[in-house]
Design an enzyme around this catalytic site. Structure first.
Site, PDB file in Angstrom:
ATOM      1  N   CYS A  88      79.990  40.865  21.687  1.00  0.00           N
ATOM      2  CA  CYS A  88      79.731  41.010  20.292  1.00  0.00           C
ATOM      3  C   CYS A  88      80.235  42.363  20.069  1.00  0.00           C
ATOM      4  O   CYS A  88      79.956  43.356  20.695  1.00  0.00           O
ATOM      5  CB  CYS A  88      78.272  40.732  20.294  1.00  0.00           C
ATOM      6  SG  CYS A  88      77.638  41.055  18.677  1.00  0.00           S
ATOM      7  N   LEU A  89      80.612  42.426  18.740  1.00  0.00           N
ATOM      8  CA  LEU A  89      81.289  43.827  18.298  1.00  0.00           C
ATOM      9  C   LEU A  89      79.917  44.634  18.080  1.00  0.00           C
ATOM     10  O   LEU A  89      80.019  45.933  17.998  1.00  0.00           O
ATOM     11  CB  LEU A  89      81.904  43.855  16.835  1.00  0.00           C
ATOM     12  CG  LEU A  89      83.290  42.903  17.048  1.00  0.00           C
ATOM     13  CD1 LEU A  89      84.019  43.114  15.755  1.00  0.00           C
ATOM     14  CD2 LEU A  89      84.025  43.487  18.428  1.00  0.00           C
ATOM     15  N   GLU A 105      78.518  33.613  15.153  1.00  0.00           N
ATOM     16  CA  GLU A 105      78.329  34.550  13.823  1.00  0.00           C
ATOM     17  C   GLU A 105      77.311  34.001  13.043  1.00  0.00           C
ATOM     18  O   GLU A 105      76.650  34.607  12.647  1.00  0.00           O
ATOM     19  CB  GLU A 105      79.846  34.200  13.074  1.00  0.00           C
ATOM     20  CG  GLU A 105      81.070  34.974  13.872  1.00  0.00           C
ATOM     21  CD  GLU A 105      80.699  36.167  14.587  1.00  0.00           C
ATOM     22  OE1 GLU A 105      79.744  36.941  13.760  1.00  0.00           O
ATOM     23  OE2 GLU A 105      81.371  36.748  15.484  1.00  0.00           O
TER      24      GLU A 105
END
Ligand SMILES: [Zn+2]
Length: 171
Positions: A100-101, A143
């Site tokens: 995950c960013l 997301e």
């Protein structure tokens, strides 16, 4: 299009919840462009991004379609844009490594449904319904979870979850 800073785990904006988009505005179109730009050219490029990760509490996600989905609905600038997305059906099981960013440098094997049907709106607020599997099904689930303040490690057993969260705190 501009690259914005990605909000990291621990920031309350990521768990504060989002508003549905009732009307498309120039500001939201700009946010969509920046989501795509940041996903592709940010400090750590990724394959999906949700609006809260750029500090915007709105129900908007973007995803990089794998080649087999390039011609699908809801594409803008080559990326899939979903406004007010909702998973209406899911089936199967698959374990895929996720990162995950908002949690840089940390990954974990996560089991989720392998196919999903997602309903939502495209960038022009037209209704879309996408039936996807594999990598894209995984990206959509990850997301859309961000819109509800949920992270990939929430699916792990308690011991693994603690290990991953400890690693996130150290980064
Ligand atoms: Zn994420």
């Amino acid at each position: 299009m501009a690259i914005r800073e990605v909000v990291h785990h621990g920031d309350p904006i990521l768990t504060a919840g989002v508003r549905v988009v009732e009307e498309m505005t120039d500001e939201i179109r700009e946010l969509i462009d920046d989501l795509i730009d940041t996903m592709r050219r940010g400090e750590t490029p990724g394959v999906g991004l949700a609006a809260p990760q750029l500090g915007a509490p709105l129900a908007v996600v973007v995803a990089e379609p794998p080649p087999e989905y390039e011609g699908t609905e809801a594409v803008h600038n080559g990326a899939i844009v979903l406004v007010n997305p909702e998973i209406v059906y899911s089936s199967g099981h698959e374990v895929i490594e996720e990162g995950c960013l908002s949690c840089p440098g940390v990954t974990a094997d996560v089991e989720r449904p392998s196919s999903v049907i997602v309903k939502g709106l495209d960038r022009d607020m037209n209704e879309v319904k996408l039936e996807v599997e594999g990598a894209l099904a995984r990206i959509f689930q990850h997301e859309i979870d961000h819109l509800y303040g949920k992270f990939f490690f929430d699916y792990l057993n308690p011991i693994k979850r603690q290990l991953v969260k400890a690693r996130i705190r150290r980064t």
